[in-house]
Design an enzyme around this catalytic site. Structure first.
Site, PDB file in Angstrom:
ATOM      1  CE  LYS A  19      -3.072   0.696   3.555  1.00 10.98           C
ATOM      2  NZ  LYS A  19      -2.940   2.111   4.260  1.00 10.98           N
ATOM      3  CB  SER A  20       3.605   2.353   1.903  1.00 14.69           C
ATOM      4  OG  SER A  20       2.982   2.450   3.581  1.00 14.69           O
ATOM      5  NE  ARG A 119      -5.117   8.267  11.173  1.00 12.39           N
ATOM      6  CZ  ARG A 119      -4.711   7.548  10.422  1.00 12.39           C
ATOM      7  NH1 ARG A 119      -5.507   7.274   9.576  1.00 12.39           N
ATOM      8  NH2 ARG A 119      -3.404   7.257  10.744  1.00 12.39           N
ATOM      9  CB  SER A 163       5.556  10.127  11.682  1.00 11.02           C
ATOM     10  OG  SER A 163       4.460   9.695  10.691  1.00 11.02           O
ATOM     11  CD  GLN A 165       0.573   8.131   7.215  1.00 18.53           C
ATOM     12  OE1 GLN A 165       0.533   9.481   8.105  1.00 18.53           O
ATOM     13  NE2 GLN A 165      -0.299   7.310   6.763  1.00 18.53           N
ATOM     14  CG  ASP A 311       0.836  -0.094   9.831  1.00 16.03           C
ATOM     15  OD1 ASP A 311       0.392   0.751  10.446  1.00 16.03           O
ATOM     16  OD2 ASP A 311       0.938   0.669   9.044  1.00 16.03           O
ATOM     17  CE  LYS A 338       0.125   4.172  12.977  1.00 18.88           C
ATOM     18  NZ  LYS A 338       1.021   4.603  12.075  1.00 18.88           N
ATOM     19  NE  ARG A 386      -2.794  -1.985   8.219  1.00 21.37           N
ATOM     20  CZ  ARG A 386      -2.089  -2.943   6.908  1.00 21.37           C
ATOM     21  NH1 ARG A 386      -2.465  -3.667   6.571  1.00 21.37           N
ATOM     22  NH2 ARG A 386      -2.101  -2.062   5.965  1.00 21.37           N
TER      23      ARG A 386
HETATM   24  C1  S3P Z   1       2.542   4.752   6.163  1.00 21.74           C
HETATM   25  C2  S3P Z   1       3.043   4.765   7.640  1.00 21.74           C
HETATM   26  C3  S3P Z   1       2.843   4.378   8.146  1.00 21.74           C
HETATM   27  C4  S3P Z   1       1.966   3.243   8.005  1.00 21.74           C
HETATM   28  C5  S3P Z   1       0.937   3.313   7.790  1.00 21.74           C
HETATM   29  C6  S3P Z   1       0.976   3.697   6.501  1.00 21.74           C
HETATM   30  C7  S3P Z   1       3.140   4.504   5.195  1.00 21.74           C
HETATM   31  O1  S3P Z   1       2.802   5.613   9.613  1.00 21.74           O
HETATM   32  O2  S3P Z   1       1.098   3.169   9.992  1.00 21.74           O
HETATM   33  O3  S3P Z   1      -0.050   2.484   7.984  1.00 21.74           O
HETATM   34  O4  S3P Z   1       2.704   4.855   4.169  1.00 21.74           O
HETATM   35  O5  S3P Z   1       3.974   6.417   5.341  1.00 21.74           O
HETATM   36  P1  S3P Z   1       3.455   6.744  10.055  1.00 21.74           P
HETATM   37  O6  S3P Z   1       3.328   7.791   9.682  1.00 21.74           O
HETATM   38  O7  S3P Z   1       3.008   6.109  11.671  1.00 21.74           O
HETATM   39  O8  S3P Z   1       5.198   5.663  10.009  1.00 21.74           O
END
Ligand code: S3P
Length: 428
Positions: A19-20, A119, A163, A165, A311, A338, A386
């Site tokens: 997915k990422s 969030r 993180s 993200q 995750d 999350k 999840r």
């Molecule tokens: C993700 C990073 C993770 C993960 C999320 C997907 C990403 O979050 O939990 O499902 O694709 O960059 P974080 O921002 O806490 O690392």
């Protein structure tokens, strides 16, 4: 679900694409003039949200048998979207796009579903504002997000939480700025953005726990082959480990070190598994074979391991129930932010079957437990993919049907989950 009962699970499965990596390939493909071919992407609710947002900025896409092709007029031709962007349930879409739109100098408004509205987005807004971004949030914390074009400059940023993200949003905002954007992490988060940016020709390197992006280079298209998602494979890996006579192989799964913490846990617990690695110049991947294992040791998960399996913690909790002692999760407060508060959700739902937890703000201690008759229990899925898939694995590993209020969120990351389970079921 009836057909999944009284089964052992054997054979092989190709789990859906990561997915990422898929989100990032769609975003970078849309930024880069010309066509980007993405082979074996994850097509699910979350990634389709990213695709729709990139199309609203001016990219187009088409599907061939195995691939998605993203066509872009080039980043200078992308435009501010007319309507509000809708990011659904996807934190990755919301946070990465905030950085990307900031970096492109566009104006946009963005919102998602009721989970996204709760969030925290201040964690992305803070570093982007340091770069000069003009971002407005509800209560200065939550979506909707308003981004107004404004002049930007590079920053050096110390990440307060691990993180990927947030890290990726900063990198995407710094892509076209002259000079160095530098990010320091205490515990390294997943590095798919760094690897893919490098593949697209960006000048980016990692030194210890720091990432250094020397911005201003034009990106060049590169085709992306998406490996299987270890976070999806995790459900089948745990199922195989706890269901008698099972032996499952997951093909072509990403083994990127920043994601493979579950393998370390399997090793520590004494799970019977083997990995066959395949060569790859970019993302590492391989086949993971897991067999039913008796006498599992308990786990202790904390520190730098947490971002490497964040995750997977809900489903790993099931493995802890089969261990021969108490397992512990520490330093995992991020789980509370999350799709739902995953510490609360795991504790509340497994309390219903009598599992004993000592819950803390950043994790829990959990005692081993037998799964009792669950036929009279109503479980909640929290619209969290999840949590729902963890509950389904709990049920079928104990040969039972389960009542979950709304299981539809499976399609957020693993639309074929039940079909994949059916494909490996065998009579006992
Ligand atoms: C993700 C990073 C993770 C993960 C999320 C997907 C990403 O979050 O939990 O499902 O694709 O960059 P974080 O921002 O806490 O690392």
């Amino acid at each position: 679900m009836k057909e999944l009962l009284n089964s052992k699970f054997t054979g092989s499965v190709s789990v859906p694409g990561d997915k990422s990596i898929t989100h990032r390939a769609m975003m970078l493909g849309a930024l880069t003039k010309g066509e980007t071919k993405i082979t074996a992407p994850l097509i699910s609710d979350d990634t389709l949200r990213t695709l729709a947002c990139m199309e609203a900025l001016g990219a187009t896409s088409r599907k061939t048998e195995n691939d998605y092709i993203i066509s872009s007029p080039g980043r200078d031709q992308l435009k501010s979207p007319e309507a509000q962007l809708y990011t659904g349930n996807s934190g990755t879409t919301t946070r990465l796009l905030t950085g990307l739109i900031t970096g492109l100098g566009l104006n946009a408004s963005m919102n998602g579903d009721s989970s996204i509205e709760k969030r925290p987005m201040d964690r992305v807004a803070a570093p982007l504002r340091e770069m000069g971004a003009d971002i407005t949030l509800k209560d200065d914390k939550y979506p909707p997000i308003q981004i107004q074009s404004s002049p930007l400059h590079t920053i050096e940023y110390i990440m307060p939480v691990a993180s990927a993200q947030v890290k990726s949003a900063i990198l995407f905002a710094g892509l076209f700025l002259d000079g160095k954007t530098i990010i320091h992490e205490e515990s390294p988060s997943r590095n798919h953005s760094e690897l893919m940016l490098s593949q697209f020709g960006a000048d980016i390197k990692t030194e210890g726990n720091s990432v250094i992006l020397n911005g201003g280079r034009e990106l060049v298209n590169s085709d992306i082959v998406v490996p299987g998602d270890i976070s999806s494979a995790a459900f089948l890996m745990v199922l195989a480990a706890i269901t008698p006579d099972s032996d499952i192989t997951l093909n072509n799964v990403s083994l990127n070190d920043s994601r493979s913490g579950i393998i370390d846990v399997f090793e520590d617990m004494g799970v019977d598994f083997e990995i066959t690695r395949h060569n790859n110049s970019g993302e590492l991947y391989g086949d993971i074979r897991v067999k039913y294992t008796e006498n599992l040791k308990p786990f202790n998960i904390s520190g730098d391991l947490i971002p490497r399996l964040i995750d997977e913690i809900p489903v790993l909790t099931l493995l802890a129930l089969s261990a021969d002692g108490e397992s512990r999760v520490d330093d995992a407060e991020e789980l509370r932010f999350k799709e739902t508060d995953r510490i609360r959700a795991v504790v509340d739902e497994l309390n219903k079957i009598g599992v004993s937890f000592d819950e803390r703000e950043d994790g829990y201690t959990v005692k081993p437990a037998e799964i009792p008759d669950i036929s009279k229990i109503s479980f909640k899925g929290y619209h969290d993919h999840r949590i729902i898939m963890m509950l389904i694995i709990m049920a079928i590993s104990s040969n039972q049907e389960i009542h979950i209020d709304d299981p539809s969120a499976i399609s957020i990351s693993y639309p074929n989950f039940l079909d994949d389970l059916k494909s490996i079921r065998g009579d006992k």
